[in-house]
Each structure stands twice: as structure tokens, then as C-alpha cells.
Design a protein around this motif. Structure first.
Motif, PDB file in Angstrom:
ATOM      1  N   GLY A 190      -1.888   4.644 -11.311  1.00  0.00           N
ATOM      2  CA  GLY A 190      -3.578   5.416 -11.709  1.00  0.00           C
ATOM      3  C   GLY A 190      -3.836   4.915 -12.776  1.00  0.00           C
ATOM      4  N   VAL A 191      -3.929   3.359 -12.454  1.00  0.00           N
ATOM      5  CA  VAL A 191      -4.293   2.546 -13.792  1.00  0.00           C
ATOM      6  C   VAL A 191      -6.383   2.398 -12.945  1.00  0.00           C
ATOM      7  N   GLU A 192      -6.881   2.596 -14.070  1.00  0.00           N
ATOM      8  CA  GLU A 192      -8.268   2.867 -13.923  1.00  0.00           C
ATOM      9  C   GLU A 192      -9.739   2.221 -14.452  1.00  0.00           C
ATOM     10  N   ASP A 228       5.062   6.155 -14.684  1.00  0.00           N
ATOM     11  CA  ASP A 228       3.566   7.411 -14.472  1.00  0.00           C
ATOM     12  C   ASP A 228       2.591   7.833 -14.616  1.00  0.00           C
ATOM     13  N   GLN A 229       1.363   7.742 -13.729  1.00  0.00           N
ATOM     14  CA  GLN A 229      -0.235   7.927 -14.450  1.00  0.00           C
ATOM     15  C   GLN A 229      -0.253   8.723 -15.415  1.00  0.00           C
ATOM     16  N   THR A 230       0.205   9.266 -16.222  1.00  0.00           N
ATOM     17  CA  THR A 230       0.577  10.149 -17.007  1.00  0.00           C
ATOM     18  C   THR A 230       1.320   9.261 -18.285  1.00  0.00           C
ATOM     19  N   TRP A 277       6.920  12.000  10.604  1.00  0.00           N
ATOM     20  CA  TRP A 277       5.343  11.408  11.176  1.00  0.00           C
ATOM     21  C   TRP A 277       4.634  10.776  10.227  1.00  0.00           C
ATOM     22  N   VAL A 278       4.220  10.738   9.075  1.00  0.00           N
ATOM     23  CA  VAL A 278       4.881  10.144   8.028  1.00  0.00           C
ATOM     24  C   VAL A 278       5.206   8.571   7.919  1.00  0.00           C
ATOM     25  N   ILE A 279       6.549   8.757   8.093  1.00  0.00           N
ATOM     26  CA  ILE A 279       7.472   7.962   8.322  1.00  0.00           C
ATOM     27  C   ILE A 279       7.081   6.877   9.549  1.00  0.00           C
ATOM     28  N   ALA A 317      -0.045  -1.207  -0.092  1.00  0.00           N
ATOM     29  CA  ALA A 317       0.125   0.166   0.013  1.00  0.00           C
ATOM     30  C   ALA A 317       0.794   1.126  -0.215  1.00  0.00           C
ATOM     31  N   GLU A 318       0.600   2.150  -0.551  1.00  0.00           N
ATOM     32  CA  GLU A 318       0.722   3.632  -0.471  1.00  0.00           C
ATOM     33  C   GLU A 318       0.084   4.679   0.501  1.00  0.00           C
ATOM     34  N   ALA A 319       1.152   5.144   1.073  1.00  0.00           N
ATOM     35  CA  ALA A 319       0.201   5.788   2.323  1.00  0.00           C
ATOM     36  C   ALA A 319       0.593   7.404   2.121  1.00  0.00           C
ATOM     37  N   LEU A 320      -0.586   8.169   1.753  1.00  0.00           N
ATOM     38  CA  LEU A 320      -0.565   9.616   1.215  1.00  0.00           C
ATOM     39  C   LEU A 320      -1.352  10.376   2.144  1.00  0.00           C
ATOM     40  N   ILE A 321      -0.585  11.220   2.014  1.00  0.00           N
ATOM     41  CA  ILE A 321      -1.002  12.322   3.202  1.00  0.00           C
ATOM     42  C   ILE A 321      -2.729  12.669   3.201  1.00  0.00           C
ATOM     43  N   PHE A 367      -0.649  21.539   0.014  1.00  0.00           N
ATOM     44  CA  PHE A 367      -0.189  21.960   1.143  1.00  0.00           C
ATOM     45  C   PHE A 367       1.306  21.552   1.540  1.00  0.00           C
ATOM     46  N   ILE A 368       1.740  20.257   0.353  1.00  0.00           N
ATOM     47  CA  ILE A 368       3.001  19.795   0.731  1.00  0.00           C
ATOM     48  C   ILE A 368       3.817  21.196  -0.064  1.00  0.00           C
ATOM     49  N   PRO A 369       3.249  21.554  -1.410  1.00  0.00           N
ATOM     50  CA  PRO A 369       4.583  22.862  -1.461  1.00  0.00           C
ATOM     51  C   PRO A 369       4.953  23.698  -0.291  1.00  0.00           C
ATOM     52  N   ASN A 375       5.911   8.321   0.305  1.00  0.00           N
ATOM     53  CA  ASN A 375       6.726   9.554  -0.088  1.00  0.00           C
ATOM     54  C   ASN A 375       7.749  10.263   0.682  1.00  0.00           C
ATOM     55  N   VAL A 376       8.802  10.416  -0.339  1.00  0.00           N
ATOM     56  CA  VAL A 376      10.303  11.322   0.877  1.00  0.00           C
ATOM     57  C   VAL A 376      10.196  12.488  -0.236  1.00  0.00           C
ATOM     58  N   SER A 377       9.763  13.338   0.227  1.00  0.00           N
ATOM     59  CA  SER A 377      10.077  14.918  -0.711  1.00  0.00           C
ATOM     60  C   SER A 377      11.283  14.833  -0.544  1.00  0.00           C
ATOM     61  N   SER A 378      12.259  16.087  -1.793  1.00  0.00           N
ATOM     62  CA  SER A 378      13.641  16.376  -2.004  1.00  0.00           C
ATOM     63  C   SER A 378      14.096  16.792  -1.049  1.00  0.00           C
ATOM     64  N   ASP A 392       9.577   6.815  -8.292  1.00  0.00           N
ATOM     65  CA  ASP A 392       8.657   7.342  -8.232  1.00  0.00           C
ATOM     66  C   ASP A 392       8.268   8.586  -9.433  1.00  0.00           C
ATOM     67  N   ASP A 393       6.886   8.529 -10.192  1.00  0.00           N
ATOM     68  CA  ASP A 393       6.716   9.728 -11.475  1.00  0.00           C
ATOM     69  C   ASP A 393       8.267   9.121 -12.446  1.00  0.00           C
ATOM     70  N   PHE A 394       8.425   7.298 -12.365  1.00  0.00           N
ATOM     71  CA  PHE A 394       9.676   7.359 -13.222  1.00  0.00           C
ATOM     72  C   PHE A 394       8.629   7.861 -14.885  1.00  0.00           C
TER      73      PHE A 394
HETATM   74  P1  C2E Z   1       2.248  10.479  -5.961  1.00  0.00           P
HETATM   75  O1  C2E Z   1       2.952  10.021  -4.978  1.00  0.00           O
HETATM   76  O2  C2E Z   1       2.450  10.065  -7.321  1.00  0.00           O
HETATM   77  O3  C2E Z   1       0.771   9.705  -5.551  1.00  0.00           O
HETATM   78  C1  C2E Z   1      -0.525   9.220  -6.361  1.00  0.00           C
HETATM   79  C2  C2E Z   1      -1.486  10.304  -6.279  1.00  0.00           C
HETATM   80  O4  C2E Z   1      -2.020  10.066  -7.331  1.00  0.00           O
HETATM   81  C3  C2E Z   1      -1.994  10.179  -5.464  1.00  0.00           C
HETATM   82  O5  C2E Z   1      -2.828  11.265  -5.728  1.00  0.00           O
HETATM   83  C4  C2E Z   1      -3.206   8.755  -6.042  1.00  0.00           C
HETATM   84  O6  C2E Z   1      -4.275   9.678  -5.060  1.00  0.00           O
HETATM   85  C5  C2E Z   1      -3.425   9.728  -6.850  1.00  0.00           C
HETATM   86  N1  C2E Z   1      -3.836   8.386  -7.493  1.00  0.00           N
HETATM   87  C6  C2E Z   1      -3.885   6.825  -7.774  1.00  0.00           C
HETATM   88  N2  C2E Z   1      -4.629   6.259  -8.050  1.00  0.00           N
HETATM   89  C7  C2E Z   1      -5.463   6.934  -9.007  1.00  0.00           C
HETATM   90  C8  C2E Z   1      -6.278   6.482 -10.532  1.00  0.00           C
HETATM   91  O7  C2E Z   1      -6.118   5.413 -10.125  1.00  0.00           O
HETATM   92  N3  C2E Z   1      -6.032   7.479 -11.104  1.00  0.00           N
HETATM   93  C9  C2E Z   1      -5.893   9.016 -10.554  1.00  0.00           C
HETATM   94  N4  C2E Z   1      -6.025   9.654 -11.422  1.00  0.00           N
HETATM   95  N5  C2E Z   1      -4.872   8.963  -9.113  1.00  0.00           N
HETATM   96  C10 C2E Z   1      -4.957   8.253  -8.909  1.00  0.00           C
HETATM   97  P2  C2E Z   1      -2.669  12.605  -3.817  1.00  0.00           P
HETATM   98  O8  C2E Z   1      -2.655  11.565  -2.905  1.00  0.00           O
HETATM   99  O9  C2E Z   1      -2.811  13.750  -4.033  1.00  0.00           O
HETATM  100  O10 C2E Z   1      -1.200  13.264  -4.111  1.00  0.00           O
HETATM  101  C11 C2E Z   1      -0.278  13.707  -5.105  1.00  0.00           C
HETATM  102  C12 C2E Z   1       1.200  13.933  -4.719  1.00  0.00           C
HETATM  103  O11 C2E Z   1       1.163  14.167  -3.081  1.00  0.00           O
HETATM  104  C13 C2E Z   1       1.868  12.336  -4.856  1.00  0.00           C
HETATM  105  O12 C2E Z   1       1.854  11.953  -5.583  1.00  0.00           O
HETATM  106  C14 C2E Z   1       2.971  12.685  -3.590  1.00  0.00           C
HETATM  107  O13 C2E Z   1       3.875  13.266  -4.750  1.00  0.00           O
HETATM  108  C15 C2E Z   1       2.688  13.646  -2.670  1.00  0.00           C
HETATM  109  N6  C2E Z   1       1.542  13.491  -1.421  1.00  0.00           N
HETATM  110  C16 C2E Z   1       1.559  12.470  -1.244  1.00  0.00           C
HETATM  111  N7  C2E Z   1       1.728  12.180   0.531  1.00  0.00           N
HETATM  112  C17 C2E Z   1       2.415  12.789   0.418  1.00  0.00           C
HETATM  113  C18 C2E Z   1       3.410  12.633   1.614  1.00  0.00           C
HETATM  114  O14 C2E Z   1       3.248  12.339   2.835  1.00  0.00           O
HETATM  115  N8  C2E Z   1       4.892  12.605   1.647  1.00  0.00           N
HETATM  116  C19 C2E Z   1       5.006  13.572   0.574  1.00  0.00           C
HETATM  117  N9  C2E Z   1       5.934  13.951   0.629  1.00  0.00           N
HETATM  118  N10 C2E Z   1       4.700  13.878  -0.726  1.00  0.00           N
HETATM  119  C20 C2E Z   1       2.991  14.008  -0.701  1.00  0.00           C
END
Ligand code: C2E
Ligand code: CA
Ligand code: CA
Ligand code: CA
Length: 277
Positions: free
Chosen positions: A237-239, A202-204, A92-94, A57-61, A76-78, A117-120, A179-181
């Protein structure tokens, strides 16, 4: 302040201070969010393309203010990066992701990796690697269950420094995913020098599978390259079923996207993938 028209100076000053004020307010709100427990992690399943079993699983904030709508990371990440708040937020995320994964292991979830996810900006901290190792040790998560998702941009400033940090992390058993290769520069060169374990398409590129021949060719080229470098590939981004079938038939190992599941709050993820069994 060397303008002929005094009005103009006032205008610029006001506009500038307004932007600065807004940024300061956002920074304070974000600091409060961290202190007052308003940050959440959502978890998006990653499945084995062949068996469709959950493998990670990918953790997303997310930011859920006490009142008001949820704020997405893009908003808000920027600011967190600009102000340096990404450092405590990233820790906190890790930590949160490690503790959550351990809980799910205890509840019977089998072979499973948690990605964060780890930002630069976060990676650039001198003691980044030591900090990650400390969190893993303190939480007790088996290191090979943790994957750090980095982007090519970490290698732009000081590649030597990046490689030293990545080696320390990899030597501890933690895995690295690119990520985002395909969206950055000099992808192949960086991949060769930075020995990552996984590569996320990458999903693009995934988006246009089925519709755009050229994009499909890019995906095939990435899969062939990854296979020769013996890297695990995750398509994000597989839909659609078509995208899934295409990727599976061409040897993509792992799938992540809305076709299987959106990112879920921890309790929902637990109900769907852990306690169900
Ligand atoms: P990312 O790492 O490329 O994460 C994938 C993004 O695509 C996530 O957006 C996810 O919800 C979305 N996604 C997943 N499956 C699909 C799909 O099938 N279709 C579409 N259209 N989108 C999909 P999210 O959660 O809004 O996160 C956006 C970005 O924010 C992430 O891109 C990542 O760069 C950053 N981010 C998220 N959580 C963290 C974090 O804990 N730390 C840091 N530094 N950045 C984070
Ligand atoms: Ca990611
Ligand atoms: Ca990504
Ligand atoms: Ca992205």
C-alpha cells in the motif's frame, strides 16, 4: 412459526428466503465463472527498495463476467469461502500464477518470485499442502519461486495442524509470507511459532507514515523485529514518495503499492516488466 400475527411470519420467511436465494444465485454465478473462464489474475509488482528493480509480483484475483463490470475480490471471496468454492478457485489461482511466472521466466525475467493469497478456509482442507506440492510439480515451477501469503487466522483453529502443513510446504522449498501483519491478535507469538520467510506490513500502517508519529513508530518496531528474526519485509500500500523514502531509509527490503504500479493484467505486466528489458 409460533407467532400470533401470521403476517409477521410471512415477512420473516420472505426476507430469509430472499437472502438465501441471493446467496445461491451468487454461488451459481461464481461456479459458472470458474467453469467459463471468467476469472483473471492481475499482477502487482514488488520492487527492491534500494535498487527499485522488480523482484516479485502478487497475484490478485478479478472476476470479469462476460457482460458487465469487473468484480473485486472483496465482493466475492467471502461467498467463495462460505460455499467452499474457494477450494477449486484457490487451486486455479495457484496453478495459473505458476504457469504465468514460468512463461515470464522463459521470456527472460530474472530473479523473481510470484506470490499468491491463500484463505484460511482453503488452508483448512486436509490435503491443502499435498495439493500445492502437486501443482508445483505438475507445472514445473522451481518451488523457491513461489510464495504463499497466509494470515494469522490460519493458526486460530488448530495451530498444530497449521504448523504440520506449513512444514510440508516449506520443506518442499516453497516460501511463506505473513500477510496483513500487525492487524491480527498475538502477532509476535504466532510469528515465533510459525516460521515464515517474509512479513508484509499492512497498508493501514503504511498509510499514515509522514502524518502520524505513532504509526511510524509501529512500522519502525516491525522493521526492527523482522530484522532480528531475519525476515524479509514487504511494505504494502505504498502510495507516496515520502512513504517510500521513509521505508527505504529504515531498511525495508521490498515495496509494493500504487507508487510503483497498480495491479496489472498479465499482458500489460509482461509489456511493462518482461519484454521491455
Ligand atoms: P491483500 O492480500 O491485502 O491485497 C492487497 C490489496 O491492496 C489489493 O486489493 C491491492 O490491489 C490493493 N493495493 C495495492 N497497492 C495499493 C496501494 O498503494 N493503495 C491501496 N489503497 N491499495 C493497494 P484487491 O486486489 O482488491 O484485493 C483485496 C483482497 O482480496 C486481498 O487483500 C486479498 O485478501 C483478497 N484476494 C485477492 N486475490 C485473492 C486470491 O486469489 N485468493 C484469495 N483467497 N484472496 C484474494
Ligand atoms: Ca496479500
Ligand atoms: Ca495484505
Ligand atoms: Ca488485506
Amino acid at each position: 412459526a409460533k407467532s400470533q400475527g401470521g403476517g409477521k411470519v410471512v415477512f420473516y420467511t420472505e426476507a430469509l428466503s430472499e437472502a438465501v436465494t441471493r446467496k445461491l444465485e451468487m454461488e451459481q454465478a461464481l461456479r459458472r465463472a470458474l467453469e467459463q473462464d471468467e476469472l483473471r489474475l492481475h499482477y502487482q509488482p514488488q520492487v527492491n527498495a534500494q535498487t527499485q528493480q522488480i523482484v516479485g509480483a502478487e497475484a490478485l484475483i478479478r472476476w470479469q463476467p462476460k457482460s458487465g463490470a469487473m468484480i473485486s475480490p472483496a465482493a466475492f471471496i467471502p461467498i467463495a469461502e462460505e460455499t467452499g468454492l474457494i477450494v477449486p478457485i484457490g487451486e486455479w489461482v495457484i496453478r495459473t500464477a505458476c504457469i504465468q511466472a514460468l512463461q515470464w521466466f522463459g521470456e527472460g525475467l530474472g530473479a523473481f518470485q510470484i506470490s499468491v493469497n491463500v484463505s484460511s478456509r482453503q488452508f483448512q482442507e486436509t490435503d491443502f499442502a499435498a495439493g500445492v506440492l502437486r501443482i508445483v510439480e505438475e507445472t514445473g515451477l522451481p518451488p523457491d519461486r513461489l510464495v504463499l501469503e497466509i494470515t494469522e487466522s490460519i493458526a486460530i483453529q488448530d495451530e498444530g495442524d497449521a504448523i504440520v502443513k506449513l512444514l510440508a510446504i516449506k520443506n518442499a522449498g516453497i516460501q511463506i509470507a505473513m500477510d496483513d501483519f500487525g492487524t491480527g491478535y498475538s502477532s509476535l507469538g504466532v510469528l515465533k511459532r510459525i516460521r515464515v520467510d517474509k512479513l508484509k506490513i499492512d497498508q493501514t500502517f503504511v498509510r499514515d507514515i509522514g502524518g502520524n508519529e505513532e504509526q511510524a513508530t509501529i512500522v519502525e518496531a516491525i522493521l526492527a523485529m523482522a530484522s532480528s528474526l531475519k525476515l524479509e519485509v514487504i511494505a504494502e500500500g505504498v502510495e507516496t514518495a515520502d512513504q517510500y523514502q521513509f521505508l527505504r531509509s529504515r531498511g525495508c527490503g521490498w515495496i509494493q503499492g500504487y507508487y510503483f504500479s497498480r495491479p496489472l493484467p498479465a499482458d500489460q505486466f509482461g509489456h511493462a516488466y518482461v519484454r521491455k528489458r
